[in-house]
Design a protein around this motif. Structure first.
Motif, mmCIF file in Angstrom:
data_model
loop_
_atom_site.group_PDB
_atom_site.id
_atom_site.type_symbol
_atom_site.label_atom_id
_atom_site.label_comp_id
_atom_site.label_asym_id
_atom_site.label_seq_id
_atom_site.Cartn_x
_atom_site.Cartn_y
_atom_site.Cartn_z
ATOM 1 N N LEU A 28 94.424 37.466 51.536
ATOM 2 C CA LEU A 28 95.069 37.725 50.249
ATOM 3 C C LEU A 28 94.102 38.341 49.260
ATOM 4 O O LEU A 28 92.980 37.856 49.092
ATOM 5 C CB LEU A 28 95.589 36.420 49.653
ATOM 6 N N SER A 29 94.547 39.391 48.609
ATOM 7 C CA SER A 29 93.733 39.973 47.558
ATOM 8 C C SER A 29 94.590 40.309 46.354
ATOM 9 O O SER A 29 95.820 40.294 46.422
ATOM 10 C CB SER A 29 93.023 41.237 48.069
ATOM 11 N N VAL A 30 93.906 40.602 45.265
ATOM 12 C CA VAL A 30 94.572 41.039 44.035
ATOM 13 C C VAL A 30 93.990 42.387 43.662
ATOM 14 O O VAL A 30 92.779 42.555 43.664
ATOM 15 C CB VAL A 30 94.325 40.025 42.898
ATOM 16 N N ASP A 31 94.843 43.360 43.403
ATOM 17 C CA ASP A 31 94.370 44.659 42.934
ATOM 18 C C ASP A 31 94.992 44.970 41.581
ATOM 19 O O ASP A 31 96.181 44.706 41.364
ATOM 20 C CB ASP A 31 94.705 45.754 43.955
ATOM 21 N N CYS A 32 94.184 45.545 40.704
ATOM 22 C CA CYS A 32 94.640 45.765 39.326
ATOM 23 C C CYS A 32 94.555 47.227 38.930
ATOM 24 O O CYS A 32 93.516 47.867 39.101
ATOM 25 C CB CYS A 32 93.780 44.959 38.354
ATOM 26 N N ALA A 33 95.643 47.731 38.394
ATOM 27 C CA ALA A 33 95.613 49.037 37.746
ATOM 28 C C ALA A 33 95.440 48.773 36.250
ATOM 29 O O ALA A 33 96.346 48.238 35.620
ATOM 30 C CB ALA A 33 96.888 49.811 38.023
ATOM 31 N N ILE A 34 94.280 49.113 35.730
ATOM 32 C CA ILE A 34 93.978 48.863 34.316
ATOM 33 C C ILE A 34 94.220 50.144 33.531
ATOM 34 O O ILE A 34 93.539 51.140 33.747
ATOM 35 C CB ILE A 34 92.519 48.405 34.141
ATOM 36 N N PHE A 35 95.200 50.098 32.649
ATOM 37 C CA PHE A 35 95.547 51.291 31.884
ATOM 38 C C PHE A 35 94.996 51.222 30.470
ATOM 39 O O PHE A 35 95.018 50.166 29.828
ATOM 40 C CB PHE A 35 97.070 51.453 31.804
ATOM 41 N N GLY A 36 94.503 52.356 30.026
ATOM 42 C CA GLY A 36 94.065 52.500 28.646
ATOM 43 C C GLY A 36 94.593 53.820 28.106
ATOM 44 O O GLY A 36 95.083 54.662 28.868
#
Lengths: 250, 250
Positions: A28-36
């Motif tokens: 299990l992993s977590v991936d993040c799209a961080i928007f600015g």
DNA sequence: TATTATTGTGTTTATTGTACACATTGAATC
DNA sequence: GATTCAATGTGTACAATAAACACAATAATA
């Protein structure tokens, strides 16, 4: 092989490969799209593996940690921000999603199912920090994202789609813009997320009719041409409007 | 402890407890809210554990199986249907979500993160089948769902919320109603999902304006009062309209 | 045959969305 | 300092959509 956040519980990188599954849930992993949002463009924060491709910031879930907490922890490590808007949007569960992965005997060489989150941050407040696996951590214009590892490009596109969808009933503007902003800036934000242009005058009318904006006396100086007014969100009215189902979208 | 779908690879239930993690990914489950529409009411299919509470149908993910495939497999085992509408909507990742669970040494006694799916089925086509852990498999009116195990009530509510949201741009009506249906039936479907009543005349006008319905010559006989026309969806136009972003909602 | 509850089919009005026009302003240019 | 330019501030007319409402038709029941 994947990137991890804090490795402080491990004595070395090799230790992390050997004993990582004692700390983290396997598979299990977590991936993040961080928007600015910066210079009238939507941007996404990417990591570059040492000697490898770019990827979305990600990490793993500790055995007794909630998935949301894991995502917050990962984001904090990458951006320095503790208080940001975070939303889970999809799970990527194809066993063939990690194309380039070589099947190593380590826990980390196995198949991973990734839980996708997107984050909205105020661009200027972010201090990008590479993790131990990375040599760089930088912002990219969402139209100029390079080739990413695994299915991360698909994850990013799905995040963008979710963001577009959420524009209606989630505090997108509030979390992406600085405290003070101009009407044209707000409009560019909508346009870049939706991928379409909007009539300036109708946009302003629509936004003001929601009664969630406060026009300040100040104007934004420095630019050529007529100086636009500065606005800020009336946070109380904004959140109230959202709860009452007012559509903040276009 | 949780319910599983097919146990045919195991020699016994005990074998399943002992060796289940050789077949399934640990710490991960799939739970499904299966919605049907019958007698003008939205219903959900529930399982009853032998001597225990009711719960949502669920199962596990095989080591080399995609999450979507796992969900389809589970649904097929419970409903007999291979062709149904299925959508992942959320992940439930709180480490304390399985309140009643006792920490057993088996893989199945550990913490599980559950991936939530909702399914839309044509009520009359479903043949409910209990699994090996269950003594019953029955439909419940969504307003009359009993207390459920763990956080399954919250999962169901979140599924319902997702369904309400998806009414706009996903083929909800097409998948829940039988081939032929009346306009009042379609309206009840919308009303029961949205939880609000709609003006009969405006509803009909709106639906017909979408140009996705075909009115048949037949009328539905049997009921008291005036016999309503039967309709069916123009599947081609329906799917086309969805792709083009037409809002099918209210 | 009259009654009743429901369906079929409008019209009118209010609300919202779209298209477009013109005056204003601040810096840059001549 | 006047002129130009590109952007902002404000408003109006029209179209499309949504909401409110009225009345005739009909299938079983009394």
């Amino acid at each position: 092989m994947r990137k991890s956040g804090s490795t402080e519980v491990f004595t070395s990188l090799d230790d992390f490969y050997q004993r990582g599954d004692q700390v983290y849930l396997p598979h299990l992993s977590v991936d993040c799209a961080i928007f600015g949002f910066h210079e009238n463009q939507l941007r996404v924060l990417l990591l570059k593996w040492k000697g490898g491709k770019w990827c979305l910031p990600g990490g793993f879930i500790k055995h007794k940690e909630s998935v949301d907490t894991a995502a917050h922890r990962i984001l904090q490590e990458r951006t320095g921000l503790t208080d940001l808007y975070l939303k889970q949007f999809y799970v990527f569960g194809d066993p063939k999603r990690e194309k380039e992965k070589k099947n190593s005997p380590h826990w980390i060489g196995k198949r991973f199912i990734s839980i996708g989150y997107y984050a909205l941050v105020e661009f200027s407040k972010v201090q990008p920090h590479p993790d131990v696996f990375s040599e760089a951590c930088e912002w990219f214009d969402i139209d100029e994202v390079p080739g990413l590892i695994y299915d991360h490009k698909a994850i990013m596109m799905k995040a963008l789609e979710a963001l577009r969808f959420d524009l209606n009933d989630h505090p997108v503007g509030l979390n992406l813009l600085p405290k003070k902003f101009t009407m044209p800036e707000l409009q560019r934000l909508y346009e870049t997320i939706l991928g379409e242009s909007i009539d300036r005058r109708n946009f302003q009318k629509h936004m003001l009719s929601m009664d969630i904006l406060i026009r300040l006396e100040e104007r934004k100086t420095g630019g050529a041409h007529k100086a636009p007014y500065l606005y800020q969100f009336d946070k109380r009215k904004y959140m109230l409007a959202l709860r009452q189902g007012l559509k903040l979208g276009w």
